[in-house]
Design an enzyme around this catalytic site. Structure first.
Site, mmCIF file in Angstrom:
data_model
loop_
_atom_site.group_PDB
_atom_site.id
_atom_site.type_symbol
_atom_site.label_atom_id
_atom_site.label_comp_id
_atom_site.label_asym_id
_atom_site.label_seq_id
_atom_site.Cartn_x
_atom_site.Cartn_y
_atom_site.Cartn_z
ATOM 1 N N CYS A 183 10.160 -7.162 52.803
ATOM 2 C CA CYS A 183 9.124 -8.081 52.315
ATOM 3 C C CYS A 183 7.777 -7.384 52.206
ATOM 4 O O CYS A 183 6.991 -7.667 51.306
ATOM 5 C CB CYS A 183 9.014 -9.279 53.260
ATOM 6 S SG CYS A 183 10.413 -10.411 53.160
ATOM 7 N N CYS A 316 4.698 5.737 52.628
ATOM 8 C CA CYS A 316 5.322 4.615 51.928
ATOM 9 C C CYS A 316 4.768 3.347 52.563
ATOM 10 O O CYS A 316 3.612 3.327 52.995
ATOM 11 C CB CYS A 316 6.843 4.700 52.015
ATOM 12 S SG CYS A 316 7.482 4.707 53.701
#
Length: 353
Positions: A183, A316
Site C-alpha cells: 500500500c 525504494c
C-alpha cells in the site's frame, strides 16, 4: 440476556433474535492487525457485541495511515496500535473484553495465540503473516477470514480447513520479496478499506450466528471505481492442507532483507537512484534522484552512475527493492553501492516532510 444487553443490542436482536445475539456475546475472535482492515472490523465486532476479542499487532499509530485506519486518532500518533484500538472499542462498548498482544504473529507463537478462539480475522499486510495465520487456523480447525487491499480494488474470502479451501489453495507460496507492491508503494483509498473491513466483520457475524452463506469457496473481488463485486469460485485441493500442516516454518523469513550495505540517510554528494516504478517516482521522490526501476535493472540495465564507479545510494519505498538492486549489481561485479535503510518512507518520517 440481561436487560442492559437487550437495551444495547435491541435493533440487532430484532433482526437476529436473542439466541443468536447470545452466540455473539459468547464468541472469541482473534484479529491480526489493527490497521486499515482491522479498524472497521474491530469497531463493528465491538458494536455487535462479540464478547472477547484479541488484537495482534506490533506497530504504532502513524500519521500517514490515518486516512484509512479510522479506529485511531491524530492524538494517538506514536502509540501502539493495539492500545489505541482497544481504547476505541471499549469506548464504543465497555461491556466486551479486549486483550492485546504487542508483537507480530510468527511461526513460533501463532498456535499458542490463536488457540481457544472461534475464528481469526486476518487484516495483515504481508504474505508471510497470511501464510502463518492460514497454517495456524488449519491446524486448529477454525475459520480464517481474509481480505487484501491494493489501490482501488480489494479481495475477500473465508478459508476453513475441512469445510472448504484454505489460503494456500489460492496462494500456494509467498511471492519473492518486492515483487508485489505494498500500500505504501501503490497507495490505497481509505473508503475501500472501510468497505472490505466491514465485510470481514459481516462474515464473522455470519459464522458465529449461523445466518446466511459465508464466502467459503468463493473469492469476492471489489472494484471501487465501478462499484461492483465479482465472485470467483475457489476449489480445495485435498493435498494442500497436509502440505501446509507439514510446514514448520523456517529460521529465515521469506521476506528477510538481503544482506547488503545500508545507510541511514543519503551522504552529501552521493548519487541517488530511485528503483521504484515511474508512477511512484513521479508522485514524490528525494530531490536530485534519478529513476531506474528495479524491473529495468533485473532486465540488465546498468545505471550510468554505477558504471562510472560513483558512490551510489539506491532507495525504494521501504528498502526491499533497493536492497535487491544492490545485490543484483554486486553479483554483476559492481561496487560502491548501498541501500537506503527504510527507503523514502523512512526518509520522509525522519525529515518530517
Amino acid at each position: 440476556m440481561r436487560r442492559s444487553e437487550i437495551a444495547r443490542y435491541r435493533r440487532q436482536v430484532t433482526l437476529l433474535g436473542q439466541d443468536r445475539q447470545q452466540k455473539l456475546l459468547d464468541a472469541r475472535v482473534a484479529v491480526i492487525g489493527a490497521g486499515g482492515l482491522g479498524s472497521p472490523a474491530l469497531l463493528y465486532l465491538a458494536g455487535a457485541g462479540v464478547g472477547r476479542v484479541l488484537i495482534i499487532d506490533a506497530d504504532e499509530v502513524d500519521l500517514s495511515n490515518l486516512h484509512r485506519q479510522i479506529i485511531h486518532t491524530t492524538a494517538g500518533v506514536g502509540r501502539p496500535k493495539t492500545d489505541s484500538a482497544r481504547e476505541a472499542m471499549l469506548e464504543l462498548n465497555p461491556s466486551i473484553s479486549v486483550t492485546v498482544v504487542r508483537e507480530r504473529l510468527s511461526w513460533e507463537n501463532a498456535g499458542e495465540l490463536l488457540t481457544g478462539h472461534d475464528m481469526v480475522l486476518d487484516g495483515s499486510d504481508n504474505f508471510e503473516t497470511r501464510h502463518i495465520a492460514s497454517r495456524a487456523a488449519a491446524s486448529l480447525g477454525i475459520p480464517h477470514i481474509w481480505a487484501s487491499i491494493l489501490g482501488f480494488d480489494a479481495q475477500l474470502s473465508v478459508f476453513w480447513a475441512g469445510h472448504g479451501p484454505i489460503y494456500e489453495d489460492l496462494f500456494p507460496a509467498p511471492p519473492p520479496p518486492g515483487s508485489v507492491p505494498s500500500c505504501s508503494q501503490s497507495g490505497v483509498l481509505g473508503p475501500v478499506v472501510g468497505v472490505v473491513g466491514s465485510a470481514m466483520a459481516v462474515e464473522a457475524v455470519k459464522l458465529i450466528t449461523g445466518i446466511g452463506t459465508p464466502l467459503l469457496g468463493t473469492l469476492g473481488y471489489y472494484c471501487s471505481l465501478e462499484g461492483t463485486w465479482e465472485y470467483i469460485p475457489v476449489r480445495a485441493d485435498p493435498r494442500t492442507v497436509p502440505r501446509v500442516l507439514a510446514h514448520v516454518g523456517a529460521s529465515s523469513s521469506s521476506t528477510e532483507l538481503l544482506d547488503v550495505p545500508r545507510v541511514p540517510s543519503p551522504p552529501p554528494g552521493t548519487a541517488l537512484i530511485d528503483v521504484r516504478e515511474a508512477t511512484e517516482f513521479n508522485a514524490y521522490s528525494i530531490p536530485g534522484a534519478v529513476n531506474v526501476p528495479l524491473s529495468a535493472i533485473r532486465a540488465g540495465e546498468i545505471p550510468t552512475e554505477v558504471e562510472t564507479g560513483s558512490e551510489v545510494v539506491f532507495y525504494c519505498a521501504s528498502g526491499v527493492r533497493s536492497a535487491q538492486a544492490v545485490a543484483i549489481l554486486h553479483a554483476a561485479g559492481f561496487s560502491s553501492m548501498s541501500s537506503l535503510d527504510g527507503g523514502i518512507e523512512g526518509w520522509l518520517d525522519a525529515t518530517g516532510a
